[in-house]
Design a protein around this motif. Sequence first.
Motif, short mmCIF file in Angstrom:
data_model
loop_
_atom_site.label_atom_id
_atom_site.label_comp_id
_atom_site.label_asym_id
_atom_site.label_seq_id
_atom_site.Cartn_x
_atom_site.Cartn_y
_atom_site.Cartn_z
N ILE A 31 0.84 -1.20 0.00
CA ILE A 31 0.00 0.00 0.00
C ILE A 31 0.87 1.25 0.00
O ILE A 31 0.59 2.23 -0.71
N ARG A 32 1.95 1.21 0.79
CA ARG A 32 2.80 2.40 0.86
C ARG A 32 3.45 2.68 -0.48
O ARG A 32 3.59 3.84 -0.89
N SER A 33 3.84 1.64 -1.22
CA SER A 33 4.48 1.89 -2.51
C SER A 33 3.46 2.46 -3.50
O SER A 33 3.79 3.33 -4.30
N LEU A 34 2.21 2.00 -3.39
CA LEU A 34 1.17 2.58 -4.25
C LEU A 34 0.97 4.05 -3.90
O LEU A 34 0.84 4.90 -4.78
N GLU A 35 0.96 4.33 -2.59
CA GLU A 35 0.79 5.72 -2.19
C GLU A 35 1.92 6.57 -2.75
O GLU A 35 1.71 7.71 -3.16
N ASN A 36 3.12 6.01 -2.78
CA ASN A 36 4.26 6.73 -3.30
C ASN A 36 4.08 7.05 -4.78
O ASN A 36 4.31 8.18 -5.21
N THR A 37 3.65 6.02 -5.54
CA THR A 37 3.47 6.24 -6.98
C THR A 37 2.45 7.34 -7.23
O THR A 37 2.62 8.18 -8.11
N TYR A 38 1.38 7.32 -6.45
CA TYR A 38 0.34 8.30 -6.68
C TYR A 38 0.64 9.63 -6.00
O TYR A 38 -0.07 10.59 -6.20
N GLY A 39 1.67 9.65 -5.17
CA GLY A 39 1.99 10.89 -4.50
C GLY A 39 1.01 11.23 -3.40
O GLY A 39 0.71 12.40 -3.17
N ILE A 40 0.46 10.23 -2.73
CA ILE A 40 -0.49 10.49 -1.65
C ILE A 40 0.27 10.50 -0.34
O ILE A 40 1.08 9.62 -0.09
N ASN A 41 0.02 11.49 0.51
CA ASN A 41 0.65 11.54 1.82
C ASN A 41 -0.45 11.52 2.88
O ASN A 41 -1.20 12.49 2.99
N PRO A 42 -0.57 10.42 3.64
CA PRO A 42 -1.69 10.32 4.58
C PRO A 42 -1.76 11.47 5.57
O PRO A 42 -2.83 11.88 5.98
N GLU A 43 -0.61 12.02 5.95
CA GLU A 43 -0.66 13.09 6.94
C GLU A 43 -1.24 14.34 6.35
O GLU A 43 -1.77 15.19 7.07
N LYS A 44 -1.13 14.50 5.02
CA LYS A 44 -1.61 15.73 4.44
C LYS A 44 -2.98 15.58 3.81
O LYS A 44 -3.47 16.48 3.18
N THR A 45 -3.56 14.41 3.97
CA THR A 45 -4.86 14.22 3.32
C THR A 45 -5.96 14.68 4.26
O THR A 45 -5.89 14.47 5.47
N ASP A 46 -6.98 15.32 3.70
CA ASP A 46 -8.10 15.72 4.53
C ASP A 46 -9.02 14.54 4.76
O ASP A 46 -9.05 13.60 3.99
N GLU A 47 -9.78 14.64 5.83
CA GLU A 47 -10.66 13.53 6.14
C GLU A 47 -12.03 13.76 5.53
O GLU A 47 -12.61 14.81 5.69
N ASN A 48 -12.52 12.76 4.81
CA ASN A 48 -13.86 12.88 4.23
C ASN A 48 -14.73 11.76 4.72
O ASN A 48 -15.14 10.90 3.96
N GLY A 49 -14.98 11.73 6.00
CA GLY A 49 -15.82 10.63 6.52
C GLY A 49 -14.97 9.40 6.73
O GLY A 49 -13.90 9.26 6.17
N GLN A 50 -15.44 8.51 7.55
CA GLN A 50 -14.64 7.36 7.91
C GLN A 50 -15.27 6.10 7.36
O GLN A 50 -16.48 6.00 7.23
N GLN A 51 -14.40 5.13 7.06
CA GLN A 51 -14.91 3.88 6.49
C GLN A 51 -14.88 2.80 7.55
O GLN A 51 -14.05 2.80 8.43
N ALA A 52 -15.80 1.88 7.46
CA ALA A 52 -15.89 0.80 8.45
C ALA A 52 -14.78 -0.20 8.23
O ALA A 52 -14.42 -0.51 7.10
N CYS A 53 -14.23 -0.71 9.33
CA CYS A 53 -13.06 -1.58 9.23
C CYS A 53 -13.36 -2.87 8.51
O CYS A 53 -12.57 -3.35 7.70
N THR A 54 -14.49 -3.47 8.85
CA THR A 54 -14.75 -4.82 8.32
C THR A 54 -14.90 -4.79 6.81
O THR A 54 -14.31 -5.61 6.10
N SER A 55 -15.63 -3.82 6.29
CA SER A 55 -15.80 -3.78 4.83
C SER A 55 -14.46 -3.51 4.16
O SER A 55 -14.16 -4.03 3.10
#
Lengths: 83, 649
Positions: B58-82
Amino acid sequence: MVVETIMTVEVAQASAMGMKAIGAGMAVGLTGLATSFAQYSIGTAAVGAVSENKDIFGLVLILTVLPETIVIFGLVVALLMLF
Amino acid sequence: MLIVASKNQLNSVVRELYHHNVFHIEDFTGEEGDGYEGFTIGAPLSGAADLSTKILRIRSLENTYGINPEKTDENGQQACTSLEARIDSELSSIEANVEAQNAEQNGIEVKIREYEQRLIELEPFITFPVNLSLLHGYENFSVLAGHIPKDVELPVDAETFFDTGVPGNLLVAIIAKSSLDEATTFLSEQGLRLIPIPDMDCIASERIAWFTQEITRLTAEKEQIDERIKAQREEHEAFLVACDELLTAEVEQMEAPLRFATTEKTFVAEGWIPSESVDKITSGLQTATGGKVYVEELEFDPVNDTVPIEYDNPNFSKPSEILMDTYSRPGYSELDPTIFLSIIFPIFFGFILGDVAYGLVLLAVSYGLRKVVKGEAGKKLLVVLRNLSISSIIFGLLFSEFLGFPLPWAPIGINRHLNIGTNSSGHAPDVVLLLVLSAWIGILHITLGRLIHIRNASVRFRNHKSHRNKVILGQTGWIFVMWGLLLIIWSIAAIPLMPDLTALPQIVSGFNVAGILGTVMLLTGVAGIAQDNILELTELPTVLSHVLSYTRLAAVGLSSVAIAMVTNYIAIGLIIEPALNDLSLIGIVVIVFGIVVFLLGHTLNTVLGLVGGGLHSIRLHYVEFFTKFYLGGGKKYNPFGMIRRFTEE
């Protein structure tokens, strides 16, 4: 050839003002030199430390500015002289 | 708190603790004795390795896409099980997608580079009218091609083509193989620089046009792929950061046993929790394990044990905690000086900067940067900046300063306007008043510091009466030394803004009553300091130097005013005003230049005021205030758990 000046009160006051200005300038200038020598080495070490560990930035910034006291005292002396 | 249970309960205990997010684990290192002989560090729960690999993907995918979890805004939360169900299915497909696109991109880039290389080879032949394949494959002839300064007449029979259309001029010569050496020597004397003849079957100009076209097409294709990647990034961002958080939480829980002390069948966990959470945790653990766990609250030594510290300040002080953390976290039994810092620091800053316009600019900056700056620390600093700018505006209104210009009312209390420019004949600045006021601030601030030390000592050493009394006497000694010295000074000289005690009746050799009292206080103070620690006497001059250090409030403030007034004088008085009398083209240019000087000077002054004013104010706290009482060295409270931003259980 010697130029003779008659020493009047105005001349004395003006030359006193001039001396004060020179004194104030030297106070700030020389203390500025002292502070710059001090902050030079601290600043070099600070940049080296920050390049290894970014978290420490706030602390080294404060440490680098510590010798500012010297030039502030020079400024205070200059102000007291001029006013 | 101490938790003991059998290894069967490890999973439920760990999950329960993680869920509550208040337990600060005291790591078991396996070295010290005292009761832990025979224990070893635990092993991670099963499944940790598998989850770790998933996190890597997952981290390597985030790298490719340039996503940084610390800088992402929160848009609602997803349920763990799903989320867990989706991970296995979607992750591999996303990865395959990314790989295909990467391969495509690489292929295109390689092609583009190859075409560009060919283009460079072909460029010189752009005006050569004949098919390049005709320059190859002869038995009895050789072909030379290159750049030459000017057209030459060859000494041997040759078919030449010369063109000046390309930079460096192109010369192509077909020579019989027998006379090749002679021709080469002659031509190199004439300055011929040989270039390789491209091995292509085409007319140069046509092929060049085709290559250029291809390169444009491929670049457009590459951009299309970039767009596609960006669109996918939007699509998958929420999923990826949620998975990242979920898996990180799982791995942290799986690796918790590494921090516990274990035997073959049991484990022991020691950690810290806030006193108000004790009951909640105990009952939670009892329910989670069905009563099969032993929980006990242990005694600890507040002075010698390193207790983790979390701040407990009122809301208006919370942003200043970052300034405290820059120095050091408070210890367990100390008074937390954050409140004092949050009130006094803006006052110092306002006193130094004291200008309405600069305050407004800084206020605008502190609001404007809210979109740009992300992360806890940055946001806290921006709130601190907002407080500083408001204080600066208030002091600016008092000092009647706006961008170096006086406001329509006279300064209230203290005049900082220097005699520069339009104010040359006005009221001189109250320099001595400013200096004495700063000294007063210093005296009071330092006395406050010593009083806090007394309070800290009485709390820390409440069990060692003798040591506590020594420290209290020592600190009172310091206070007496300072005020005794002040009394002596007041009895000798009349200083503005300070009590004038010179008029009291004289008793001994020029000392009056106040002087005698001052001397007595001074000597008692010295004795007090000496009985605590005789080496502290070497610090006596700091009584004077630390108080005088506060005069920087006046000095840096005056210098800020000076720069502002000088900028105004130069820009307006010296550049713009004379030009206003002469409104020709030169005049307009001069006026524009004057405006530039004005803006530059004030921008510089704002930055200097912010950096200089802020640094000096905080330095006064760190060096003059904190060294009187602050020990610091607190450990950051890092509870086992996670504040979930993208997932919910």
